[in-house]
Every structure is written in structure tokens, then in C-alpha cells.
Design an enzyme around this catalytic site. Structure first.
Site, PDB file in Angstrom:
ATOM      1  N   ASP A  90       0.828  -1.200   0.103  1.00 49.05           N
ATOM      2  CA  ASP A  90      -0.024  -0.156   0.149  1.00 49.05           C
ATOM      3  C   ASP A  90       0.847   1.383   0.330  1.00 49.05           C
ATOM      4  OD1 ASP A  90      -2.018   1.682   0.385  1.00 49.05           O
ATOM      5  OD2 ASP A  90      -2.452   1.303   2.370  1.00 49.05           O
ATOM      6  N   TYR A  91       0.775   2.048  -0.828  1.00 49.33           N
ATOM      7  CA  TYR A  91       1.250   3.482  -0.959  1.00 49.33           C
ATOM      8  C   TYR A  91       0.959   4.505   0.463  1.00 49.33           C
ATOM      9  CZ  TYR A  91       3.676   3.252  -5.743  1.00 49.33           C
ATOM     10  OH  TYR A  91       4.380   2.871  -6.744  1.00 49.33           O
TER      11      TYR A  91
ATOM     12  N   ASP B 243      -4.650   2.627  -3.993  1.00 51.17           N
ATOM     13  CA  ASP B 243      -3.193   2.797  -3.791  1.00 51.17           C
ATOM     14  C   ASP B 243      -2.644   1.468  -3.237  1.00 51.17           C
ATOM     15  OD1 ASP B 243      -3.875   5.660  -4.425  1.00 51.17           O
ATOM     16  OD2 ASP B 243      -4.065   5.928  -2.289  1.00 51.17           O
TER      17      ASP B 243
END
Length: 255
Positions: free
Chosen positions: A35-36, A212
Site C-alpha cells: 500500500d502506498y 493505492d
């Protein structure tokens, strides 16, 4: 039947129990989710060039706590959870062109208090205000905005006779380059990762993208190699003024 996998909630008990039902389709397999972290705010720091926001990311600070310490005028360690939550709403609200009325509703505070939060925010991060205003002016002038990689979003709403539709166009002019760049970034990472998985002969595969986040299915013995590959590829997919960081989690089901 045919669930929309991008839209299964994580914050409700039912959503969590549904996520738990998803398991890898290979024996002794695991899911890896990458996950960003706060990607849209990092892109905003890059586009706006606001030094204070960029420095906070470079120093690895909790950006919502940091913003709260600026707005409330207290040390970061003294920030209360409800103050951090309020500033999280402001940080993300700014990205979506949220008005004082919208923020007041979101936080359940008087309009004047919400207005004071937004005013204080732009005083602390002056280059963000300048960047957002410039985006709207450019969109009115040229008819479009674009992402960091040059993808265009045309905004005819800015010339509409109805002021409500014009305001929608202004919010789009502010938000589209940021959300669009985030979308470009994860797609670039997906293309690169697809090539790496093949070239390294890994059995792991990418199974899902949710905003994301990327989800992979991996044989247990490949997990460490996959995690290192995913982190380095995603964090290097685009170069910004601030570092990109990726959070990794692995487990036997999606929950």
C-alpha cells in the site's frame, strides 16, 4: 456473485468477515498487500513545492500529527487523537477542494471553526494555496489539467453558466492532477512488476489493485523475495521531491 473487489469495506464487521473469506488459490499460499502511504499528499508536496510539507515527509513524520502541531501550536507529542483526526480531514479535504461548509459538516464543528482551520492551514503551507489557485487559473485558460506523466483531463465545466457546475469544475481542476498522478504511478508500478515477476521466474502473481494498494498471491517460500521486489519497484516507479513509502502486510487471507 461478481463482487466489486475494489469496494469491500474494511471498517465494518461484515466487511472484515467478507475479506476473511478470500484465500489464496495455491497450496500453502499467502497474500501480500502493498500500500502506498499517503500518496496523494506526497504528490501535492511535489506539485506545490511547499518546503514545510516536503520536509515533513523527508523526515518521516506522521503528516496529520505534524499538521495538527502547526495548526494548534503545540509539540507533536502533545497532539490529541481528535486533533489529529481533524487535521487528517483538513489534509484530505484540501485535495478535494472541500469548502468550509463541507469541513464543518465532516467534523461536526461550527462553520467559523472550519473556516479558521482552512485559513490556518494555508498560512502554514502557503505554497499549497498558490499551487491550487494556479491550477484553477491554468485550467480556465487552457481548458485542461494534466498529471505528472502528461495525461490530460479536459474540464469544460469551468465555462458553464451555472455557478454550481463551475465550482465542481474548479474542484476537479485541483484534484484531477493529484488523483490522476496517483493512478499513473500505480499503473506504472504494475507494468514494471508484471515484467519482473516473469523475468525472475517467480510463481507469485498480482491478483488485485485497490486504489493505492496492490495484492499478490505468493507461495510461502517466495514471500521474502517478492516483498523486497515489490517495495523497491513501487517506491521507485516515479521520482518525486519527497520519498515514496510502501507498507507491506502478508497473511493467509485478505483480512
Amino acid at each position: 456473485s461478481d463482487p466489486n473487489l475494489q469496494n469491500i469495506p474494511i471498517k465494518t464487521e461484515l466487511g472484515r468477515s467478507i475479506r476473511k473469506a478470500f484465500i489464496p488459490g495455491i497450496p500453502d499460499g499467502l497474500f501480500l498487500a502493498a500500500d502506498y502511504s499517503q500518496i496523494e499528499l506526497r504528490i501535492l508536496a511535489h506539485f506545490s513545492g511547499d518546503e514545510q510539507l516536503a520536509a515533513a515527509f523527508r523526515d518521516g513524520r506522521d503528516i496529520h500529527r505534524f499538521t495538527a502541531s502547526l495548526i494548534y501550536g503545540c509539540p507533536e507529542e502533545a497532539v490529541q487523537p481528535e486533533q489529529r483526526n481533524a487535521m487528517k480531514a483538513v489534509n484530505y479535504g484540501i485535495l478535494y477542494g472541500m469548502t468550509s461548509h463541507g469541513l464543518s459538516k465532516e467534523l461536526g464543528v461550527p462553520f467559523e471553526e472550519a473556516q479558521a482551520f482552512i485559513t490556518a492551514y494555508f498560512e502554514r503551507y502557503p505554497k499549497i494555496r498558490a499551487y491550487l489557485d494556479a491550477q484553477i487559473e491554468q485550467a480556465k485558460r487552457e481548458g485542461f489539467v494534466q498529471t505528472l506523466l502528461g495525461r490530460r483531463r479536459y474540464i469544460p465545466e469551468l465555462k458553464h453558466s451555472d455557478p454550481v457546475i463551475r465550482q465542481f469544475g474548479e474542484r476537479m481542476a485541483v484534484n484531477a492532477p493529484i488523483q490522476g498522478t496517483a493512478a499513473d504511478l500505480i499503473k506504472r508500478a504494475m507494468i514494471q512488476l508484471s515484467g519482473h515477476l516473469t523475468s525472475k521466474g517467480l510463481k507469485s502473481r498480482m491478483v488485485l489493485q485497490v486504489h493505492d494498494e496492490l495484492v499478490f498471491e505468493a507461495p510461502r517460500k517466495e514471500l521474502q523475495v517478492l516483498a523486497a521486489l515489490v517495495r523497491s519497484t513501487m517506491e521507485g516507479a516515479i521520482e518525486l521531491r519527497v520519498p515514496l513509502t510502501v507498507t507491506l502486510k502478508a497473511g493467509p487471507n485478505w483480512l
